[in-house]
Write a protein that holds these residues in place. Structure first.
Motif, mmCIF file in Angstrom:
data_model
loop_
_atom_site.group_PDB
_atom_site.id
_atom_site.type_symbol
_atom_site.label_atom_id
_atom_site.label_comp_id
_atom_site.label_asym_id
_atom_site.label_seq_id
_atom_site.Cartn_x
_atom_site.Cartn_y
_atom_site.Cartn_z
ATOM 1 N N VAL A 205 36.088 -13.685 -77.559
ATOM 2 C CA VAL A 205 35.791 -13.834 -78.986
ATOM 3 C C VAL A 205 36.989 -13.312 -79.784
ATOM 4 O O VAL A 205 37.488 -12.214 -79.516
ATOM 5 C CB VAL A 205 34.513 -13.040 -79.364
ATOM 6 N N PHE A 206 37.481 -14.136 -80.723
ATOM 7 C CA PHE A 206 38.611 -13.749 -81.566
ATOM 8 C C PHE A 206 38.178 -13.781 -83.022
ATOM 9 O O PHE A 206 37.352 -14.603 -83.397
ATOM 10 C CB PHE A 206 39.768 -14.751 -81.443
ATOM 11 N N THR A 207 38.783 -12.935 -83.818
ATOM 12 C CA THR A 207 38.665 -13.085 -85.264
ATOM 13 C C THR A 207 39.959 -13.723 -85.758
ATOM 14 O O THR A 207 41.046 -13.235 -85.441
ATOM 15 C CB THR A 207 38.474 -11.718 -85.954
ATOM 16 N N ARG A 208 39.838 -14.846 -86.477
ATOM 17 C CA ARG A 208 41.008 -15.534 -87.009
ATOM 18 C C ARG A 208 40.815 -15.759 -88.502
ATOM 19 O O ARG A 208 39.711 -15.992 -88.966
ATOM 20 C CB ARG A 208 41.207 -16.908 -86.331
ATOM 21 N N ARG A 209 41.882 -15.689 -89.257
ATOM 22 C CA ARG A 209 41.814 -15.984 -90.681
ATOM 23 C C ARG A 209 42.445 -17.351 -90.929
ATOM 24 O O ARG A 209 42.987 -17.952 -90.015
ATOM 25 C CB ARG A 209 42.549 -14.909 -91.479
ATOM 26 N N ARG A 210 42.376 -17.781 -92.186
ATOM 27 C CA ARG A 210 42.924 -19.085 -92.527
ATOM 28 C C ARG A 210 44.396 -19.163 -92.102
ATOM 29 O O ARG A 210 45.144 -18.192 -92.276
ATOM 30 C CB ARG A 210 42.801 -19.321 -94.031
ATOM 31 N N ASN A 211 44.763 -20.283 -91.523
ATOM 32 C CA ASN A 211 46.135 -20.575 -91.054
ATOM 33 C C ASN A 211 46.502 -19.835 -89.763
ATOM 34 O O ASN A 211 47.609 -20.008 -89.275
ATOM 35 C CB ASN A 211 47.190 -20.282 -92.127
ATOM 36 N N GLN A 212 45.598 -19.031 -89.240
ATOM 37 C CA GLN A 212 45.877 -18.413 -87.944
ATOM 38 C C GLN A 212 45.360 -19.322 -86.832
ATOM 39 O O GLN A 212 44.472 -20.144 -87.055
ATOM 40 C CB GLN A 212 45.223 -17.032 -87.849
ATOM 41 N N ALA A 213 45.912 -19.179 -85.653
ATOM 42 C CA ALA A 213 45.607 -20.118 -84.574
ATOM 43 C C ALA A 213 45.327 -19.391 -83.265
ATOM 44 O O ALA A 213 45.571 -18.185 -83.138
ATOM 45 C CB ALA A 213 46.762 -21.100 -84.385
ATOM 46 N N ILE A 214 44.801 -20.138 -82.337
ATOM 47 C CA ILE A 214 44.618 -19.689 -80.955
ATOM 48 C C ILE A 214 45.272 -20.739 -80.078
ATOM 49 O O ILE A 214 45.178 -21.935 -80.360
ATOM 50 C CB ILE A 214 43.111 -19.584 -80.617
ATOM 51 N N ARG A 215 45.941 -20.295 -79.046
ATOM 52 C CA ARG A 215 46.523 -21.257 -78.095
ATOM 53 C C ARG A 215 45.776 -21.167 -76.779
ATOM 54 O O ARG A 215 45.569 -20.091 -76.236
ATOM 55 C CB ARG A 215 48.001 -20.964 -77.873
ATOM 56 N N ILE A 216 45.354 -22.319 -76.283
ATOM 57 C CA ILE A 216 44.688 -22.410 -74.978
ATOM 58 C C ILE A 216 45.570 -23.319 -74.126
ATOM 59 O O ILE A 216 45.533 -24.540 -74.287
ATOM 60 C CB ILE A 216 43.270 -23.004 -75.113
ATOM 61 N N GLY A 217 46.388 -22.751 -73.277
ATOM 62 C CA GLY A 217 47.364 -23.561 -72.547
ATOM 63 C C GLY A 217 48.252 -24.263 -73.552
ATOM 64 O O GLY A 217 48.851 -23.623 -74.420
ATOM 65 N N ASP A 218 48.314 -25.610 -73.463
ATOM 66 C CA ASP A 218 49.151 -26.390 -74.378
ATOM 67 C C ASP A 218 48.410 -26.759 -75.657
ATOM 68 O O ASP A 218 48.933 -27.503 -76.479
ATOM 69 C CB ASP A 218 49.602 -27.696 -73.687
ATOM 70 N N VAL A 219 47.198 -26.279 -75.798
ATOM 71 C CA VAL A 219 46.367 -26.694 -76.932
ATOM 72 C C VAL A 219 46.390 -25.621 -78.019
ATOM 73 O O VAL A 219 46.198 -24.438 -77.739
ATOM 74 C CB VAL A 219 44.909 -26.941 -76.477
ATOM 75 N N GLU A 220 46.637 -26.059 -79.259
ATOM 76 C CA GLU A 220 46.604 -25.138 -80.392
ATOM 77 C C GLU A 220 45.381 -25.456 -81.248
ATOM 78 O O GLU A 220 45.140 -26.607 -81.597
ATOM 79 C CB GLU A 220 47.876 -25.310 -81.234
ATOM 80 N N VAL A 221 44.616 -24.422 -81.553
ATOM 81 C CA VAL A 221 43.447 -24.569 -82.424
ATOM 82 C C VAL A 221 43.702 -23.702 -83.651
ATOM 83 O O VAL A 221 43.809 -22.474 -83.542
ATOM 84 C CB VAL A 221 42.146 -24.112 -81.717
ATOM 85 N N ARG A 222 43.835 -24.326 -84.820
ATOM 86 C CA ARG A 222 44.209 -23.581 -86.026
ATOM 87 C C ARG A 222 43.086 -23.655 -87.055
ATOM 88 O O ARG A 222 42.482 -24.719 -87.252
ATOM 89 C CB ARG A 222 45.503 -24.174 -86.610
ATOM 90 N N VAL A 223 42.811 -22.529 -87.683
ATOM 91 C CA VAL A 223 41.804 -22.484 -88.750
ATOM 92 C C VAL A 223 42.469 -22.972 -90.029
ATOM 93 O O VAL A 223 43.424 -22.360 -90.511
ATOM 94 C CB VAL A 223 41.260 -21.050 -88.952
ATOM 95 N N LEU A 224 41.998 -24.097 -90.562
ATOM 96 C CA LEU A 224 42.613 -24.667 -91.758
ATOM 97 C C LEU A 224 41.896 -24.212 -93.025
ATOM 98 O O LEU A 224 42.512 -23.976 -94.053
ATOM 99 C CB LEU A 224 42.590 -26.194 -91.684
ATOM 100 N N ARG A 225 40.593 -24.081 -92.916
ATOM 101 C CA ARG A 225 39.817 -23.708 -94.109
ATOM 102 C C ARG A 225 38.521 -23.075 -93.652
ATOM 103 O O ARG A 225 37.919 -23.506 -92.674
ATOM 104 C CB ARG A 225 39.522 -24.960 -94.947
ATOM 105 N N VAL A 226 38.096 -22.048 -94.358
ATOM 106 C CA VAL A 226 36.811 -21.416 -94.060
ATOM 107 C C VAL A 226 35.938 -21.600 -95.289
ATOM 108 O O VAL A 226 36.288 -21.166 -96.379
ATOM 109 C CB VAL A 226 36.980 -19.903 -93.764
ATOM 110 N N GLY A 227 34.849 -22.299 -95.110
ATOM 111 C CA GLY A 227 33.943 -22.529 -96.236
ATOM 112 C C GLY A 227 32.632 -21.816 -96.014
ATOM 113 O O GLY A 227 32.477 -21.076 -95.034
ATOM 114 N N ARG A 228 31.693 -22.034 -96.909
ATOM 115 C CA ARG A 228 30.415 -21.355 -96.783
ATOM 116 C C ARG A 228 29.622 -21.927 -95.601
ATOM 117 O O ARG A 228 28.967 -21.202 -94.876
ATOM 118 C CB ARG A 228 29.616 -21.528 -98.079
ATOM 119 N N ASP A 229 29.700 -23.265 -95.403
ATOM 120 C CA ASP A 229 28.874 -23.903 -94.372
ATOM 121 C C ASP A 229 29.656 -24.266 -93.124
ATOM 122 O O ASP A 229 29.076 -24.710 -92.147
ATOM 123 C CB ASP A 229 28.271 -25.217 -94.890
ATOM 124 N N GLY A 230 30.961 -24.136 -93.162
ATOM 125 C CA GLY A 230 31.686 -24.608 -91.991
ATOM 126 C C GLY A 230 33.122 -24.144 -91.980
ATOM 127 O O GLY A 230 33.648 -23.630 -92.970
#
Lengths: 74, 141
Positions: A3-28
């Motif tokens: 489990v990670f805490t990430r803020r807007r524009n922060q990312a997680i790398r899983i192997g060659d895959v990058e998952v970046r938080v683009l926007r945090v809204g109330r519902d999603g």
């Protein structure tokens, strides 16, 4: 589960895959994924939808020849 | 139903017209071998029947005959699982469903793809797919 805490524009790398938080809204949370072309990236629901579609496609009480005739008339 | 003949001939040295689906298909993971059947009375439909595991039978149609220009890009992982390259001619089949309303739909989002040279099949979900799971084929009569 990791489990990670990430803020807007922060990312997680899983192997060659990058998952970046683009926007945090109330519902999603809007995520951006960068992955090599050989990695399948889908919403989880797509697999449930395909499983459900396959189940309803199997073993139907249809008259295939009647259906085929209607298709040939199109 | 008219007796249907197998569409895909058995490769030399094999005595079954079975297509192996190493992962089954979603919802029917235990079905690892299918035959593809066609007949004049059934055209343009074809039938896919499981010959292993639970009985499962599907009607399907060539997605290009439903939607001219239909095209999906297979991932290299999917090509590897089919033991195919970009040059291998593949057989594409989309599953047909008669909905409870009588509407007939076809799943263009997740087609069955078969490599006839190796008799390996798989239901794929192309990444770039924008085709619907329930594309309208026929309205209810």
């Amino acid at each position: 589960m990791l489990v990670f805490t990430r803020r807007r524009n922060q990312a997680i790398r899983i192997g060659d895959v990058e998952v970046r938080v683009l926007r945090v809204g109330r519902d999603g949370v809007r995520l951006g994924i960068v992955a090599p072309p050989d990695v399948a990236v889908h919403r989880e629901e797509i697999y449930d939808e395909i499983r459900a579609a396959n189940r309803s496609a199997a073993g139907q009480s249809l008259n295939p020849e009647d259906l085929a005739t209607r298709l040939r008339r199109q | 139903m008219t007796l249907a003949a197998p569409v895909l001939p058995a490769p030399a040295g094999r005595n079954l017209d079975a297509v192996s689906f190493p992962d089954g298909i979603p919802g029917f993971e235990a079905c690892r071998r299918f035959v593809v059947l066609a007949s004049d009375a059934l055209a343009p439909l074809q039938r896919i029947d499981s010959i292993d595991g639970p009985a499962a039978s599907f009607f399907c149609i060539n997605p290009s005959s439903v939607l001219p220009g239909y095209s999906c890009r297979l991932s290299t992982a999917d090509l590897q699982r089919l033991d195919a390259t970009e040059q291998t001619p593949l057989v594409w089949l989309a599953l047909v469903t008669v909905e409870a309303t009588g509407t007939v739909s076809v799943n263009l989002r997740a087609p069955i793809v078969i490599n006839p040279e190796r008799m390996i099949g798989r239901q794929v979900v192309p990444n770039d797919g924008t085709y619907p799971i329930r594309h309208l084929l026929l309205r209810a009569e």
